[in-house]
Write a protein that holds these residues in place. Structure first.
Motif, mmCIF file in Angstrom:
data_model
loop_
_atom_site.group_PDB
_atom_site.id
_atom_site.type_symbol
_atom_site.label_atom_id
_atom_site.label_comp_id
_atom_site.label_asym_id
_atom_site.label_seq_id
_atom_site.Cartn_x
_atom_site.Cartn_y
_atom_site.Cartn_z
ATOM 1 N N ASP A 251 23.030 11.199 -11.614
ATOM 2 C CA ASP A 251 22.328 12.440 -11.271
ATOM 3 C C ASP A 251 22.850 13.623 -12.094
ATOM 4 O O ASP A 251 22.086 14.508 -12.496
ATOM 5 C CB ASP A 251 22.401 12.736 -9.768
ATOM 6 C CG ASP A 251 23.812 12.743 -9.210
ATOM 7 O OD1 ASP A 251 24.768 12.501 -9.972
ATOM 8 O OD2 ASP A 251 23.967 12.982 -7.993
ATOM 9 N N SER A 254 21.415 13.264 -15.563
ATOM 10 C CA SER A 254 19.995 13.579 -15.574
ATOM 11 C C SER A 254 19.772 15.088 -15.656
ATOM 12 O O SER A 254 18.926 15.571 -16.428
ATOM 13 C CB SER A 254 19.325 13.006 -14.323
ATOM 14 O OG SER A 254 17.961 13.336 -14.288
ATOM 15 N N ARG A 257 20.845 16.251 -19.131
ATOM 16 C CA ARG A 257 19.873 15.863 -20.152
ATOM 17 C C ARG A 257 18.636 16.756 -20.093
ATOM 18 O O ARG A 257 18.107 17.158 -21.135
ATOM 19 C CB ARG A 257 19.482 14.396 -19.971
ATOM 20 C CG ARG A 257 18.409 13.947 -20.943
ATOM 21 C CD ARG A 257 18.099 12.478 -20.843
ATOM 22 N NE ARG A 257 17.067 12.104 -21.797
ATOM 23 C CZ ARG A 257 16.751 10.861 -22.117
ATOM 24 N NH1 ARG A 257 17.394 9.853 -21.548
ATOM 25 N NH2 ARG A 257 15.796 10.617 -22.996
#
Length: 489
Positions: A251, A254, A257
């Motif tokens: 998480d 993510s 990113r």
């Protein structure tokens, strides 16, 4: 016979459980021919009856021969042997020597890099020895063959490791890197991971990555089934050819990113240029205490207040009052700043100081000897901010309201885009920025985080519209994980 020092040979012998784990995976049949390119005292070749070892240290080679009398042991330079041999192997296993670029030099280094260039791999001047060792070894593996090696954890973040990984994914059908947080070598400050490759002659678009808290033969065989497939394209683009971020929870990655790919996000380098401070060559000579400068009669116009150490910096802003306190405490913070053009106009007091015993000693220092004139310290600048480049918890970004300069113990930051810099400053103390520093920097021994200038330019500031989506708790947890992996207590 004289034994090479550990520093020069990179010889840190591998614990037996690690040896047996790697060899057991690499060997598929008793007839498999196994290579250890740096066999040391013979621990790997002793674990398999059909082995060949290469060892540069004569005493270690003799020990290896005694430990594994059935093995063929070549004493000498591996890269010379690898260039000349026609033999090929079913597999390879070992612990290549970790010799840093400062010691990995001369003819051996040139042979290593020349061999790698012939294989299409171009290493930078900062490459340590283990990476060329693995490229040269991979070239000796038969189609379908395998390798299993102990590698420094630098494979997860060092720029010079990227050409090695690029070579491996282009020449093996499977590349698996196992990160181990607890030290494999308790007496060595260097963290070590494990590398498995198989299917020589193939290629892959993913890197298998597994993060383990500790190594144990039971959870490190096979290699471990748990882990994830890291896209090579994502490794290249989002993570700047680094695998360290994959020790974090998905998480956190993510969210990071998403910010990295958002057009409204920016990098520190978009706002400012970042570089090291000056190198005087003789700090004790060129940095004067106010009392000494006054005693010598050095004109104040030739003295510039300087930050000599990041630990001296306050948290957010260096003010003139702080510099005045340093001077009131008679700290040696006044840089003797002599322009190159001042040669014919040197004040008598300065000339006397340059010709003193301390001056005669200072001019012998390497940096002083190679510049003209020796007493003119180059690259003295007044940055807009200071950035500490080695830290435990976090790197400080400190506004230079005092007009001071700095040595290379801190970075100097010169603003290019005021609006972008405002965003950097406002975000600096957030959990997201702290995580970015962990991701873009790299660990050093003792749990420290180091930020090279090129790494600092990549510190990420998320787009403002993403801020509501960024969970500070997730970011903080990820920072804690990254700090644990660099052993910061």
């Amino acid at each position: 016979m004289a034994r090479l020092s550990q520093k020069h040979s990179g010889a840190y012998f591998t614990p037996d459980p690690v040896v047996s784990t790697l060899v057991r995976w690499a060997i598929h049949s008793p007839s498999d021919r196994m290579l250890d390119p740096s066999c040391g005292d013979g621990r790997f070749i002793a674990a398999h009856r059909n082995s060949v070892g290469i060892e540069q240290d004569a005493i270690s080679a003799a020990t290896a021969m005694a430990r594994a009398p059935w093995a063929l042991v070549h004493e000498g330079d591996f890269f010379t042997w690898a260039t000349e041999t026609s033999e090929r192997f079913d597999c390879a296993a070992g612990n290549p020597p970790f010799i840093r670029y400062q010691t990995f030099k001369g003819a051996v280094r040139e042979r290593a890099l020349s061999l790698c260039r012939s294989l299409g791999v171009e290493f930078s001047g900062l490459a340590s020895s283990w990476a060329p060792f693995l490229v040269a070894t991979a070239n000796l593996i038969q189609p379908g063959g395998r390798m299993a090696f102990v590698v420094p954890a630098e494979i997860g973040h060092a720029p010079y490791a990227a050409p090695l990984i690029e070579y491996l994914v282009a020449h093996f059908s499977r590349v698996h890197i196992v990160a181990v947080r607890a030290k494999l070598f308790p007496g060595l400050s260097e963290d070590c991971w494990l590398l498995y490759t198989e299917g020589r002659g193939g290629r892959t678009d993913t890197i298998r990555f597994t993060a383990l808290e500790t190594f144990a033969p039971g959870n490190a065989t096979c290699p471990p089934k748990q882990g994830e497939e890291v896209s090579v394209s994502e490794w290249r683009s989002v993570w700047n050819r680094r695998l360290r971020p994959f020790v974090m929870a998905p998480d956190a990655r993510s969210l990071y990113r998403a910010a990295a790919e958002h057009a409204g996000s920016l990098r520190f380098g978009d706002a400012a240029s970042i570089g090291i401070g000056y190198v005087s060559g003789a700090n004790d000579f060129f940095h004067l205490r106010p009392s000494l400068a006054e005693k010598l009669g050095i004109p104040s116009a030739l003295l510039h207040p300087a930050v000599r150490n990041g630990r001296a910096l306050p948290a957010h802003q260096l003010t003139k009052s702080t510099v005045q306190k340093w001077q009131a405490d008679d700290d040696p913070v006044l840089l003797l700043c002599l322009p190159r053009t001042i040669m014919a106009k040197l004040p008598t007091a300065v000339r006397r100081y340059l010709d003193s015993d301390a001056g005669k000693e200072a001019r012998k220092a390497y940096k002083c000897r190679v510049r003209e004139p020796w007493f003119s310290v180059p690259d003295v600048q007044t940055p807009d901010y200071f950035l500490s480049y080695m830290s435990g918890i976090s790197a400080n970004l400190v506004r230079n309201a005092a007009g001071a300069t700095c040595t290379n113990s801190v970075h100097g930051v010169r603003v290019r885009d005021g609006a972008a810099m405002k965003r950097v400053v406002e975000s600096w103390t957030t959990a997201f920025a702290a995580l970015s520093r962990e991701i873009e920097g790299h660990p050093l021994g003792g749990g420290m985080l180091k930020l090279e200038p090129r790494e600092a330019t990549r510190i990420l500031i998320p787009a403002e519209e993403l801020l509501p989506q960024i969970d500070a708790n997730i970011m903080s947890d990820a920072v804690t994980v990254m700090q644990r992996w660099r052993h910061y207590a």
